[in-house]
Motif scaffolding. Structure first.
Motif, PDB file in Angstrom:
ATOM      1  N   UNK A 219      -6.251 -11.721   0.685  1.00  0.00           N
ATOM      2  CA  UNK A 219      -6.413 -10.461  -0.053  1.00  0.00           C
ATOM      3  C   UNK A 219      -7.631  -9.711   0.480  1.00  0.00           C
ATOM      4  N   UNK A 220      -7.512  -8.391   0.504  1.00  0.00           N
ATOM      5  CA  UNK A 220      -8.592  -7.519   0.971  1.00  0.00           C
ATOM      6  C   UNK A 220      -8.929  -6.573  -0.160  1.00  0.00           C
ATOM      7  N   UNK A 221     -10.227  -6.480  -0.503  1.00  0.00           N
ATOM      8  CA  UNK A 221     -10.681  -5.606  -1.576  1.00  0.00           C
ATOM      9  C   UNK A 221     -11.825  -4.740  -1.072  1.00  0.00           C
ATOM     10  N   UNK A 222     -11.705  -3.433  -1.258  1.00  0.00           N
ATOM     11  CA  UNK A 222     -12.785  -2.499  -0.921  1.00  0.00           C
ATOM     12  C   UNK A 222     -13.325  -1.938  -2.228  1.00  0.00           C
ATOM     13  N   UNK A 223     -14.614  -2.170  -2.469  1.00  0.00           N
ATOM     14  CA  UNK A 223     -15.239  -1.711  -3.699  1.00  0.00           C
ATOM     15  C   UNK A 223     -16.619  -1.164  -3.364  1.00  0.00           C
TER      16      UNK A 223
ATOM     17  N   UNK B  48     -14.817   5.166  14.464  1.00  0.00           N
ATOM     18  CA  UNK B  48     -13.719   4.272  14.146  1.00  0.00           C
ATOM     19  C   UNK B  48     -14.128   2.847  14.517  1.00  0.00           C
ATOM     20  N   UNK B  49     -13.962   1.933  13.561  1.00  0.00           N
ATOM     21  CA  UNK B  49     -14.356   0.540  13.747  1.00  0.00           C
ATOM     22  C   UNK B  49     -13.184  -0.364  13.385  1.00  0.00           C
ATOM     23  N   UNK B  50     -13.241  -1.598  13.876  1.00  0.00           N
ATOM     24  CA  UNK B  50     -12.202  -2.566  13.535  1.00  0.00           C
ATOM     25  C   UNK B  50     -12.837  -3.946  13.361  1.00  0.00           C
ATOM     26  N   UNK B  51     -12.504  -4.580  12.244  1.00  0.00           N
ATOM     27  CA  UNK B  51     -12.931  -5.954  11.991  1.00  0.00           C
ATOM     28  C   UNK B  51     -11.712  -6.836  12.231  1.00  0.00           C
TER      29      UNK B  51
ATOM     30  N   UNK C 268      -9.067   2.153   6.250  1.00  0.00           N
ATOM     31  CA  UNK C 268      -7.870   2.957   6.480  1.00  0.00           C
ATOM     32  C   UNK C 268      -6.599   2.127   6.521  1.00  0.00           C
ATOM     33  N   UNK C 269      -6.715   0.830   6.752  1.00  0.00           N
ATOM     34  CA  UNK C 269      -5.516   0.003   6.792  1.00  0.00           C
ATOM     35  C   UNK C 269      -5.828  -1.374   7.338  1.00  0.00           C
ATOM     36  N   UNK C 270      -4.828  -2.252   7.255  1.00  0.00           N
ATOM     37  CA  UNK C 270      -4.981  -3.612   7.760  1.00  0.00           C
ATOM     38  C   UNK C 270      -3.636  -4.088   8.297  1.00  0.00           C
ATOM     39  N   UNK C 271      -3.709  -4.940   9.311  1.00  0.00           N
ATOM     40  CA  UNK C 271      -2.489  -5.521   9.870  1.00  0.00           C
ATOM     41  C   UNK C 271      -2.740  -6.997  10.152  1.00  0.00           C
ATOM     42  N   UNK C 272      -1.660  -7.784  10.125  1.00  0.00           N
ATOM     43  CA  UNK C 272      -1.745  -9.226  10.345  1.00  0.00           C
ATOM     44  C   UNK C 272      -0.715  -9.590  11.397  1.00  0.00           C
ATOM     45  N   UNK C 273      -1.185 -10.068  12.556  1.00  0.00           N
ATOM     46  CA  UNK C 273      -0.270 -10.399  13.636  1.00  0.00           C
ATOM     47  C   UNK C 273      -0.834 -11.556  14.446  1.00  0.00           C
ATOM     48  N   UNK C 274      -0.011 -12.551  14.694  1.00  0.00           N
ATOM     49  CA  UNK C 274      -0.386 -13.709  15.511  1.00  0.00           C
ATOM     50  C   UNK C 274      -1.662 -14.387  15.024  1.00  0.00           C
TER      51      UNK C 274
ATOM     52  N   UNK D 147      -8.659  -5.096  10.375  1.00  0.00           N
ATOM     53  CA  UNK D 147      -8.948  -4.110   9.341  1.00  0.00           C
ATOM     54  C   UNK D 147      -9.552  -2.889  10.017  1.00  0.00           C
ATOM     55  N   UNK D 148      -8.909  -1.733   9.832  1.00  0.00           N
ATOM     56  CA  UNK D 148      -9.375  -0.492  10.441  1.00  0.00           C
ATOM     57  C   UNK D 148     -10.289   0.254   9.478  1.00  0.00           C
ATOM     58  N   UNK D 149     -11.441   0.673   9.995  1.00  0.00           N
ATOM     59  CA  UNK D 149     -12.430   1.402   9.215  1.00  0.00           C
ATOM     60  C   UNK D 149     -12.740   2.722   9.908  1.00  0.00           C
TER      61      UNK D 149
END
Length: 151
Positions: free
Chosen positions: A63-67, A47-50, A108-114, A119-121
């Protein structure tokens, strides 16, 4: 600046083209644009997080795009009225940040706070690709296995 000659490796490897392209391109990263700043963190076994620092941006402006094996994060600030800044230290320029993902890494998902975009990978290797232990049998046992399959 020294260059790395990968030609000898091409002769002894098959299917590593993308890895060599990444290595060759790594020399061009120095002196490049480092906006927005980001962190890449390993938070578990697979599990990683950017995390990207996006001060002044809203989720609607990003915008976030996974390709395939590439994750692209783009942002464009919407101009709202005319401002008369005496000093402008918070950047609001458009950006495009690309991350190369290893095989089997999924967003797996993304969140925006403060002002932080996270981005969860997760790396999920299919069962068929995971290593498995193969039992070694003696000659007599192996023949029994063959007879069972033939019947």
């Amino acid at each position: 600046m020294t260059t790395l000659d990968l030609a000898p490796l091409w002769r002894t490897t098959v299917g590593f083209d993308r890895l060599f392209d990444l290595m060759e391109g790594s020399g061009r990263w120095s002196g490049g644009d480092n906006y927005p700043p980001y962190d890449i963190e390993r938070v578990g076994e697979d599990h990683y997080q950017i995390s990207l620092a996006l001060a002044g941006f809203t989720p609607d402006e990003v915008s976030i795009t996974a390709e395939q094996n590439t994750l692209t994060v783009e942002g464009r600030k919407a101009e709202k009225g005319s401002h008369h800044y005496l000093f402008r230290g918070i950047s609001s320029r458009p950006f495009r940040r690309m991350f190369n993902l290893a095989e089997y890494v999924e967003v797996k998902g993304a969140s925006f706070e403060n002002g932080m975009l996270k981005i969860d990978l997760v790396r999920q290797v299919p069962e068929a690709m995971k290593p498995r232990r193969i039992a070694i049998s003696t000659g007599g046992e192996y023949q029994q296995v063959e007879n069972k399959q033939a019947a």
